[in-house]
Each structure stands twice: as C-alpha cells, then as structure tokens.
Motif scaffolding. Structure first.
Motif, PDB file in Angstrom:
ATOM      1  N   LEU A   1       0.824  -1.203   0.000  1.00 28.66           N
ATOM      2  CA  LEU A   1       0.000   0.000   0.000  1.00 28.66           C
ATOM      3  C   LEU A   1       0.864   1.260   0.000  1.00 28.66           C
ATOM      4  O   LEU A   1       0.552   2.246  -0.681  1.00 28.66           O
ATOM      5  N   GLY A   2       1.961   1.238   0.768  1.00 29.26           N
ATOM      6  CA  GLY A   2       2.858   2.390   0.794  1.00 29.26           C
ATOM      7  C   GLY A   2       3.471   2.660  -0.570  1.00 29.26           C
ATOM      8  O   GLY A   2       3.556   3.817  -1.010  1.00 29.26           O
ATOM      9  N   GLY A   3       3.909   1.591  -1.246  1.00 26.15           N
ATOM     10  CA  GLY A   3       4.456   1.759  -2.589  1.00 26.15           C
ATOM     11  C   GLY A   3       3.426   2.293  -3.561  1.00 26.15           C
ATOM     12  O   GLY A   3       3.733   3.127  -4.437  1.00 26.15           O
ATOM     13  N   LEU A   4       2.178   1.822  -3.421  1.00 20.15           N
ATOM     14  CA  LEU A   4       1.104   2.318  -4.287  1.00 20.15           C
ATOM     15  C   LEU A   4       0.905   3.821  -4.106  1.00 20.15           C
ATOM     16  O   LEU A   4       0.770   4.561  -5.087  1.00 20.15           O
ATOM     17  N   VAL A   5       0.903   4.285  -2.854  1.00 18.43           N
ATOM     18  CA  VAL A   5       0.706   5.708  -2.585  1.00 18.43           C
ATOM     19  C   VAL A   5       1.871   6.521  -3.143  1.00 18.43           C
ATOM     20  O   VAL A   5       1.682   7.557  -3.790  1.00 18.43           O
ATOM     21  N   GLU A   6       3.085   6.072  -2.914  1.00 22.05           N
ATOM     22  CA  GLU A   6       4.257   6.823  -3.372  1.00 22.05           C
ATOM     23  C   GLU A   6       4.328   6.901  -4.893  1.00 22.05           C
ATOM     24  O   GLU A   6       4.873   7.863  -5.440  1.00 22.05           O
ATOM     25  N   ASN A   7       3.781   5.908  -5.574  1.00 17.16           N
ATOM     26  CA  ASN A   7       3.834   5.897  -7.039  1.00 17.16           C
ATOM     27  C   ASN A   7       2.636   6.563  -7.692  1.00 17.16           C
ATOM     28  O   ASN A   7       2.534   6.579  -8.920  1.00 17.16           O
ATOM     29  N   THR A   8       1.717   7.082  -6.895  1.00 16.86           N
ATOM     30  CA  THR A   8       0.557   7.795  -7.437  1.00 16.86           C
ATOM     31  C   THR A   8       0.870   9.291  -7.474  1.00 16.86           C
ATOM     32  O   THR A   8       1.156   9.879  -6.427  1.00 16.86           O
ATOM     33  N   PRO A   9       0.842   9.904  -8.642  1.00 12.86           N
ATOM     34  CA  PRO A   9       1.200  11.330  -8.719  1.00 12.86           C
ATOM     35  C   PRO A   9       0.231  12.205  -7.919  1.00 12.86           C
ATOM     36  O   PRO A   9      -0.960  11.900  -7.796  1.00 12.86           O
ATOM     37  N   LEU A  10       0.766  13.277  -7.372  1.00 13.35           N
ATOM     38  CA  LEU A  10      -0.088  14.256  -6.710  1.00 13.35           C
ATOM     39  C   LEU A  10      -0.935  14.971  -7.752  1.00 13.35           C
ATOM     40  O   LEU A  10      -0.453  15.287  -8.842  1.00 13.35           O
TER      41      LEU A  10
END
Length: 876
Positions: A208-217
């Motif tokens: 889940l952390g990797g998913l969040v970090e790889n989602t652009p702002l």
C-alpha cells in the motif's frame, strides 16, 4: 439445458404418464437423484448461512476490534449463501422464486448502502497557511487535526515559540487519495488480503505504501503546496528546514440521537497517531519537497496506522489525515516534554527528553535519549538526570530550563497537563512543533498487593509506563518474523520501545521492554488502549521464553511465573473502542437486515413476499426445501417409497431418505421400522442416540435462566414467535448401506453427523458438527469448548469457530467406526441445552464426569446401565 428447466421437463413428462411408478422407473430414479443433489447443495448453503449469522453476532459482541473490510466480507458471505438457498430451492420448488429474488434484490441494495457508503467529499481549501488567522473559522478548523489547531491558537500568546508554516488540510489529503481511484485500489488490496492479519500485515503495508508513493499528486494540490513553499522561502532569511508532520486522528462524530458519541467526547484527550515524514531543506528543489510529501502521505499505510484505525473502529470518512509543514532553523535539535508524570499528572516534576537530532528521530527510537527531571516550582532546579552518555550529554541544564518554563506557561494557558514536542535552534530559541493534552494512565489504586508469603517474582524492576495487570504467554519479538507469529492475548516482550511495535498494540495483553521511555509514543499508545506496560526491565528477553505463561503486574514492576488469579482480581480490561465506533454502527445497521427473524412458519402471512431480512429468506427457503424433499414420500410416481418416517417401537420425529440401498425391505406405507434399516452407520449412530435417556434441561441457575430468557426475547434473530416452528422441525437421515448423514435440530441447537462406514477403512470417515444454543453467545462458546474437550478423548481433532465445533476422523475400521458413531449419537442428544449451565462450575464438572463415563462405555462397545428414566424413549 439448466437444471431447473430439466426438473420442469421431468415433472411435465411425469404428468403425461399414468402416474404409475412402473411406467418409467429409470426416469423416477433420475428425478430423485436431481432433487437429492439440489437438496444437498441447499443444505450446504443453509449451514454456511447459519455459521455466518453466528459470526456476525460474535463480531458484534465479542470479536473486537474489526475493520470495515470484515463487515463487507461478512455481508458478502451472507448474501452469497442466501442467494444459493434461493437457487437450490428454485430447483426443488420454482413457485416462490420470483418473489424471493425480488426481496433479495431489495435487501442487497439496503445493505450495500450501509456498508459501501458513498465517498464523502470534504469542502474547503487544499492548503492553508499558518499564522494568518486562517483557522479562526470553525469550518476551516475542522479540516486540520486538533494539535495543529491548538498550536495555531497558541501563536497569539507565544508568537516566538510557534514556527511559520502551512498545513495540507484533510480536504487536500482526501483529494489526493481519491484521485485516480487510489483509495478504491487500497480498499481492493485490503479486501483481497483478508484484512490486517499479522501473517501478511508487513507485506500489505509495504504494498500500500508503494502504491501511494507511485501515485502522482494532483496538479492543483502540488501547485498549492509549492506556492506555500515559495512564500515561506520569501519570509525566511536564514537557512531553514521544512519538517513534515502527518497526523491521523479520530474525527468527532455524533450518535444517532444527535448527541456527541462517547468516542467523540473522548477526543478532548486528543488521541491520534503521528506520521512524521522526512525533513528537507526549505531551499531544496520542488521535486524533492513533493517527494517528501509523498513519503509522509504513504505513512498512512504503515502497519501502525492501519492497526490504529482498525482498533479505533474508523472508516475512511471518520479518520482525519492532514500534514502540517513547519519551518525551523537548520541545525535545530529537540525532543519531548511532559508537564507531569502520566501516572501522576500533578506531580512535582517536569520531564524533559532530548536527542541529538530532530524529535521524530527520538520518537521512532532512531537516536539515544537524555532525560532530565526539573522541579515545577521556581527556580526549577534539576532533580534527576539520565543521560545516555554521561560524558557527552545532549541536553544541557539551560535548554531544559527554557523548555520547562515554556511548558508550564502553556499548561497554565491550557488548564491541564500537556505533552509537547519541541526543537531548539542553534541560537538557543525553543520552538514548538506539537502541543496536546497528556495521555494519562488508568487508576490502579484498587489492585491488590502481592502476598508476601507467595513465591518471589520471576523479574522485578523497570518503570511503570501504564499500570494494570494481565496474564498470557510471553512472546519475545525482535523481528517482523516474530511479529508475524504473535498471538492474540500474548505479552509483548521487546528489546526497546520502538514505534514499529505499535502494530501489535491491539493483539497484546501487555507490554514489556528492556529499554524504553515513559514519554515514548509506544508508551502513550499503551495508555490510550489501557494495556499494562513495563519499560526498562533488564534481561527480560533472556529470562522470558516464548510461550511461557506469565502474570505481568505493571503497577508493581513485577513479572510472576504462571497465572496468579489473586493478583488479577479486579484488574481492568483493555479499552475497547469498538462499541459506538463508526465501523461498529455500520455492522449494527447491516445486522438489522440480516439477523432478525420476523416470519412465523405457522402464520397465514408465511409468504415469500413478506420476508423482511436475509434470515427470513433463508428460513422460508429451508421450510419449502424440506417440504419439497419430503413430499417425495407421498409422490410415488417420482420416487417410490424413498422417504419414510422412522419408528422404533413408537413413531419418532425423524425421517429417513433412502439414497440407494439403505433399506433391507421397503414397506408399502409411510413408516419404516428400525429393523428394516440396512445402513450400518445409521444404526450405530441411532444406538448412541438411544443409549441413555436425555434427562431434560439441566437445572439452571438464575443467571443461566436470565441468559436464555434474554436471548429468546431480546435478541432479534431468536424471535420467540418462531420457537414453535424450530421445535417442530423435521430431523432427517439420508442413508445408503455404507453412508449416513444426520441433520437434527432441537430448539436452537443444531447437530449434523456424516459418516461413511464400509469394508475399505481408508475411505471411512466421521464428521461431527454442533452449533447454536439458547443462551448468550459467551455460554454457547463455553459449551462448544466443553464438547471439544470430550471429543479429544476419543481421537477427534476438534476445530472451534465461535459457537460451533467441527470434528473429523478418518481411516477407522468398521468396529471402531461403529463405536465412534455411538459416541457421536450420544453427544447429539446429550449436549442439548448445556449452554445454560456453562458458568456453573459444579454442574459442568458433574456433567462432564457423567458424559465421559457414558462415552467411554460406548467406545468400548458396552451398553450403558439401565435407569428408571429409560421407560421414556429419549429420541422422539
């Protein structure tokens, strides 16, 4: 051609015949086989539905904490099994199908609206600058965590102490998580993983952390953040560092009556979880600052944060998240301070902690810590020192004095003891990063003192972080692999008070650490959740072995070997935040459409269109399925002489379905005598059922009677109006020469026994299942444990799940199988209504001794001694 169409074709074909069974016996056999197969599939769905209903009930009253994913899984399972019930009934009796499907679709929409609530959208600015009165508006204040709002409120009275900065509001954070279906994908992964079980929590958190970090702002959010960064750069004339402090907190909510809920009122203590992100130079490239924000937001998916939200019963809408960004001078260092002792909030000392870096390094246990105790009374002399390195202390007296003076001034302004996070700039100025009410320990004054004549403690010493007492297996944890195997109710034994181990706070009965601080975040969480905690207990990992049962007396600073009931008397239970929480209320509302039974079989209103709950639909399907199956006994053109009522001297409320060669001879009438049964497993089972007469309900104490009365009248899915139908339900055997399947129900007590017993021992098996009961679920759980304990004696390996026990044996020869089936038959009859006495230790012990003696006799092939009561047949 579908099975239902095939059944319809066969029915029509039969009507065209003269009605004689001899017209086409092969077709009648095929028809019966199809009906029997559908009936077996129906029974499977019905049994699973009953199990899931019990799980819903157990989750509401006992199985805490739980998350929204669990609620959705339960509701999906209920709907699936009810749909299967309708499908299989349609193949047995298609008439009520349309009305049942219509009611099912309506209930699906209602329950889905409860458990899949539409995403709420917070209205307001994505980013707010601090220091400009932007939080004076009540609507704006609702977008930031209470600690940030409190810090901003103190700025006017302590302008030099509060650094400049800005906050990415809850609206801004929600905007990010709802962009690009990010939150939907997070929910999907959690649901697919089956929740936050310790065996996969670390892997799920990383995913889940990797998913969040790889989602652009989102572009608008990124631009709003960078605009505030540019403004800070323009205002700060010296090298500065940007600190990112994320915070997850329970948002205030109201109860159904409009009053503030207990959990909301408890927010005065400002509970929540810190999510410190990496600090970056204020003049760093924009991409680096945005990357730091990404990492901070990703920490919402850390194991500690996932477990915290579940333990508090929070949904996405009820878990506020924001990121406060504060600019402090390069080279600043800091720590924590408490204006009192969490165990003695109005004590005589202020406690100041510091490390050689920024405070988050201390809170994550990444740097060693110095601690000074200073007198609350002026001139605040130092009363105690605990430096990590006495030759090179980090915290000097002058800085500790400035922190103490500021902390006491804040306490006077706020009116209660405080915890604060502070930094000291290179010039000596103290600045505040966080101010919140101190998380106080529970009162342990009423706990008994140890008997001086008792054996000495196994370990003694350390610092009481949260008073209280608990008993459980000691579980040393040094790595994530150890954490993965941590059991519910274990005593967590740690090398230090690292924030990492907060992910086990919901499973641990108590916490012991060899090194730790009273003011650490892990210590604060033990106080929030009411878990006994003892830090600084040297050699705990060396002296406490895995699985060793111990009694932790944190208030005494002692650990005892084994269970010490005299010390545990009066000990408070850990805090349970679930009742009244958002997730709990969602399951409550969904359960109102699952559990109640509102239709009565004997009523003229017993119609498919009147089913108001999933339980109604399943109950209606069960009644119609049994009626359709047993109607074959009268419809000779479909299944000649297949279904008979059993007679053993007198008629019994048992029916026998002959699957193939289960009868020695087939009588012409609707009744079959036991002597005409050819099924070896059924005869063995019937022998055990009649080996000793059931004496009726056991004598019930006042509490047991009230428990039964309460369940039968207050519990919505045990509606007294339906009890008559329950007690009059058919109990039935489905048999062949080597096979038997018994399904029986006596009141609210369900038993099923399935067995194959033939010449090939490798194929032989016996399955015994019991669930339900008339008392509350706690007593029902005690009953299945009682039954499981008896079954162990005879080689079974029982599996317990809530108020159900399932036990299976395989590979026995025919003689052993007959004896085991006799034991299973005895248990079928004599476990009835035992749930009512399960909290009476004297009755339980007596009943266990008697039942065990009877079962041992049956297991050795002996008959039980005759009693006067045997004049009345036990199985009616």
């Amino acid at each position: 051609m579908s099975l239902s169409r095939l059944l319809g074709f066969l029915t029509r074909s039969t009507k065209k015949n003269s009605g004689s069974a001899s017209a086409d016996p092969g077709e009648a056999e095929r028809f019966f086989a199809l009906r029997h197969h559908s009936f077996k599939l129906f029974l499977t769905a019905w049994n699973k539905f009953q199990e899931t209903m019990t799980e819903v009930e157990y989750t509401l009253c006992c199985d805490h904490p739980f998350g929204l994913y669990r609620v959705r899984a339960l509701c999906t399972s209920v709907a699936t099994q009810v749909f299967q019930c309708i499908q299989q009934l349609e193949r047995l009796d298609p008439a009520p199908g349309p009305a049942l499907y219509a009611r099912f679709a309506e209930l699906q929409k209602i329950v889905a609206a409860e458990v899949y609530e539409p995403e709420s959208c917070l209205l307001g600015p994505l980013v707010l600058p601090l220091g400009r009165g932007n939080l004076d508006d009540a609507d704006a204040e609702a977008l930031v965590d209470p600690a940030t709002a409190r810090l901003e409120g103190l700025r006017g009275r302590f302008p030099e102490a509060v650094p400049p900065g800005f906050v990415i509001t809850a609206a801004g954070c929600q905007h990010f998580f709802q962009s690009g279906e990010l939150q939907s994908e997070i929910n999907r992964r959690v649901q697919a993983a089956g929740g936050f079980g310790p065996e996969h929590l670390a892997k799920l958190s990383e995913s889940l952390g990797g998913l969040v970090e790889n989602t652009p702002l989102p572009e608008d959010l990124a631009e709003a953040v960078l605009a505030e960064v540019r403004d800070l750069r323009a205002r700060c004339r010296r090298p500065m560092r940007l600190l990112l402090r994320g915070r997850l907190w329970p948002r205030a909510s109201s109860g159904e009556d409009g009053t503030e809920s207990a959990n909301a009122a408890e927010n005065v203590m400002d509970p929540g979880l810190l999510l410190w992100g990496p600090s970056v130079p204020l003049d760093a490239p924009d991409d680096e600052i945005l990357e730091a924000l990404h990492v901070t937001l990703a920490r919402k998916q850390r194991a500690q944060a996932l477990i915290y939200r579940r333990a508090r019963g929070l949904t996405e809408a009820d878990a506020g998240v924001c990121v406060t960004c504060l600019a402090v001078e390069e080279g600043a260092w800091g720590g924590l301070a408490h204006t009192g002792n969490p165990l003695q909030p109005h004590g005589a000392n202020v406690h100041v902690y510091a490390c050689g870096g920024l405070p988050q390094e201390m809170e994550y246990s990444a740097l060693p810590v110095d601690m000074l105790r200073l007198a609350r009374a002026a001139p605040h002399e130092v009363r105690g020192r605990e430096p990590h390195d006495p030759e090179h202390p980090v915290l000097d007296d002058a800085t500790a004095l400035r922190v103490t003076e500021l902390a006491l001034a804040l306490e006077e302004a706020e009116g209660h003891p405080l915890s604060l996070t502070w930094v000291c700039a290179p010039g000596g100025r103290v600045r505040l990063l966080l101010v919140r009410p101190m998380m106080l320990a529970a009162d342990a004054d009423a706990l008994p003192a140890p008997d001086e004549a008792a054996p000495p403690p196994l370990l003694a010493g350390g610092v009481t972080v949260n008073p209280g007492r608990a008993c459980g297996p000691a579980m040393p944890v040094r790595t994530w692999e150890d954490a993965r195997r941590f059991p519910q109710g274990g005593i967590l034994v740690l090398p230090d008070d690292s924030y990492l181990w907060a992910s086990l706070i919901d499973r641990a009965a108590g916490v012991i650490a060899e090194r730790g601080l009273l003011g650490s975040r892990l210590g604060s969480l033990t106080r929030e959740f009411g878990k006994p905690a003892l830090f600084g207990l040297k050699n705990a990992l060396e002296n406490l072995s895995k699985g060793q049962k111990i009694t932790l007396c944190a208030d005494l600073g002692r650990v005892y070997r084994g269970r010490r009931d005299e010390l545990l008397a009066g000990a408070a239970k850990p805090r349970d935040f679930m009742p009244g929480s958002p997730v709990f209320r969602i399951l409550q509302h969904a359960a109102a459409h699952i559990l109640p039974l509102t239709i009565d079989v004997d009523s003229v209103d017993f119609r498919a269109a009147n089913c108001a709950t999933y339980h109604d639909i399943a109950r209606y399907c069960h009644e119609k399925a049994v009626s359709a199956m047993f109607a074959l006994g009268a419809e000779k053109k479909h299944a000649p002489q297949r279904v008979k009522q059993l007679r053993d001297a007198v008629l019994k409320q048992f029916w026998v379905v002959n699957l193939s060669d289960g009868f020695t001879t087939t009588p012409a009438g609707p009744v079959i005598d036991v002597g005409q049964i050819a099924s070896r497993p059924m005869l063995a089972l019937w022998r055990g059922m009649n080996a000793h007469p059931w004496q009726g309900p056991p004598p019930v104490d006042g509490k047991g009677f009230l428990s039964v009365l309460f369940e039968a009248t207050a519990n919505p899915h045990l509606d007294p109006a339906a009890q008559t139908a329950y007690f009059s339900e058919k109990n039935y055997f489905m048999i062949s020469r080597d096979y038997c399947s018994l399904h029986s129900r006596f009141g609210f007590h369900f038993v099923s026994v399935e067995a194959r017993l033939g010449a090939r021992s490798k194929e032989n098996y016996l399955l015994f299942q019991l669930r339900g009961g008339a008392a509350n679920i706690e007593r029902r759980i005690l009953r299945v444990r009682f039954v499981a304990d008896l079954l162990w004696e005879f080689g079974f390996a029982p599996v317990l799940r809530n108020d159900a026990v399932s036990a299976r044996l395989e590979g026995m020869d025919t003689d052993e199988g007959e004896h085991l089936l006799a034991v299973a038959g005895y248990m079928t009859i004599h476990t009835r209504q035992l749930d009512m006495i399960m909290q009476d230790s004297t009755q339980v012990a007596a009943r266990r001794e008697e039942m065990l003696a009877h079962c041992r006799a049956l297991f050795t092939g002996r008959d039980l001694p005759a009693t006067d009561a045997q004049e009345a047949p036990p199985c009616r």
